[in-house]
Design an enzyme around this catalytic site. Structure first.
Site, PDB file in Angstrom:
ATOM      1  N   LEU A  53      26.996  82.874  79.870  1.00  0.00           N
ATOM      2  CA  LEU A  53      27.896  82.563  80.974  1.00  0.00           C
ATOM      3  C   LEU A  53      29.295  82.993  80.549  1.00  0.00           C
ATOM      4  O   LEU A  53      29.653  82.895  79.372  1.00  0.00           O
ATOM      5  CB  LEU A  53      27.901  81.059  81.280  1.00  0.00           C
ATOM      6  N   ASP A  54      30.088  83.442  81.509  1.00  0.00           N
ATOM      7  CA  ASP A  54      31.469  83.784  81.203  1.00  0.00           C
ATOM      8  C   ASP A  54      32.194  82.587  80.600  1.00  0.00           C
ATOM      9  O   ASP A  54      31.824  81.437  80.845  1.00  0.00           O
ATOM     10  CB  ASP A  54      32.204  84.194  82.487  1.00  0.00           C
ATOM     11  N   ARG A  55      33.245  82.881  79.870  1.00  0.00           N
ATOM     12  CA  ARG A  55      34.009  81.821  79.209  1.00  0.00           C
ATOM     13  C   ARG A  55      34.456  80.733  80.189  1.00  0.00           C
ATOM     14  O   ARG A  55      34.349  79.548  79.914  1.00  0.00           O
ATOM     15  CB  ARG A  55      35.236  82.443  78.530  1.00  0.00           C
TER      16      ARG A  55
END
Length: 231
Positions: A53-55
Site C-alpha cells: 500500500l502507498d505510504r
C-alpha cells in the site's frame, strides 16, 4: 502496536496506519520505521509482504509467514484472484459508477494496462468557497482495482478529474491547501477497507476488514458522510 486483523499459521493481516511505509523502497524514500520490521518485532517471527500500500494509504495489508505461502498468494494477486476494495473521498461528484480503463506508465517508463471500477456511495456539498464557486462538492466512492499498478487509484481518479482529497502528487493542491488552512487537515482520504481471497491451504473464503482512522472520520464528519460501515 500494529492492529492485527487476521492471523493463522500461514497468514497475518494488519490495518496499516497512514504514513507507514511497508518496506524500504527506492521510490518511497527513507523512514525510521517500516511495517515489515514493526510486525516482525511485534510477533517475533519473520513475515513476507504479499502486496503493498502507498505510504499515505491506510488499510488491510497482508503478509505470509513462510515463503511457500508467499509464492501461492503472490500468484493469486497476479492472476487477480484476490479482491481489493477501497474507499476514497473525491473532489466533485463523480459518476454513479464507472470503469476507468486507462493505461499507466510505471517507474521504469513502461506503459501498463490499468483498470479500476468504482461506484459512488454518497455525495456532499458544503459552504466552502473555492475559486469562483461559493460551495465545494465531494463524494465518497468504493473502488475496486482490477489491476495493481503503482499509484493506480490516485492516477485514475486524477484522470477523470475527480482527484482524491488530500493526495498531493496526483491531487488538487489548491483544495488540499484549502482544507489545511480551513480545517487543519492534510489527510489523504484513501483507505483499503477490505480484502477477499481463498485461503492458500484450506481454500476457505476469507474476508478481512479494516476500520478507518480518526482523521478519516473527521473529514467524513465535516462532509456529513455516514462512515459507520467502515468505523
Amino acid at each position: 502496536m500494529l492492529e492485527i486483523l487476521y492471523r493463522d499459521e500461514h497468514l497475518i493481516a494488519i490495518n496499516k496506519p497512514s504514513g507507514l511505509l511497508v518496506h524500504k523502497s527506492f521510490y518511497s524514500g527513507e523512514a525510521d520505521t517500516y511495517a515489515i520490521q514493526e510486525l516482525r518485532k511485534q510477533i517475533s517471527q519473520k513475515v513476507y509482504p504479499v502486496h503493498r500500500l502507498d505510504r499515505k494509504t491506510s488499510g488491510v495489508l497482508l503478509f505470509t509467514l513462510d515463503k511457500e505461502t508467499l509464492r501461492t498468494m503472490s500468484d493469486r494477486f497476479a492472476s487477480r484472484e484476490v479482491e481489493k476494495k477501497y474507499i476514497a473521498i473525491l473532489r466533485g461528484w463523480a459518476k454513479e459508477e464507472e470503469t476507468i480503463d486507462y493505461d499507466l506508465v510505471n517507474e521504469d517508463e513502461v506503459k501498463q494496462k490499468a483498470v479500476t471500477y468504482y461506484h459512488r456511495l454518497q455525495t456532499s456539498e458544503i459552504e466552502l468557497p473555492f475559486l469562483k464557486h461559493q460551495t465545494s462538492r465531494y463524494c465518497l466512492v468504493e473502488a475496486i482495482p482490477e489491476t495493481g499498478r503503482f499509484h493506480q487509484l490516485r492516477k485514475h481518479f486524477k484522470h477523470i478529474l475527480h482527484p482524491i482529497l488530500g493526495c498531493r502528487k496526483h491531487g488538487c493542491n489548491k483544495q488540499n491547501k484549502l482544507w489545511l488552512q480551513t480545517f487543519g487537515i492534510n489527510k489523504m482520504t484513501l483507505h483499503a477497507h477490505q480484502l477477499v481471497f481463498n485461503h492458500p491451504v484450506s481454500n476457505e473464503r476469507i474476508t478481512v476488514n479494516a476500520t478507518i482512522d480518526d482523521e478519516f472520520k473527521r473529514v467524513g464528519g465535516i462532509l456529513n458522510f455516514d462512515l459507520s460501515p467502515y468505523s
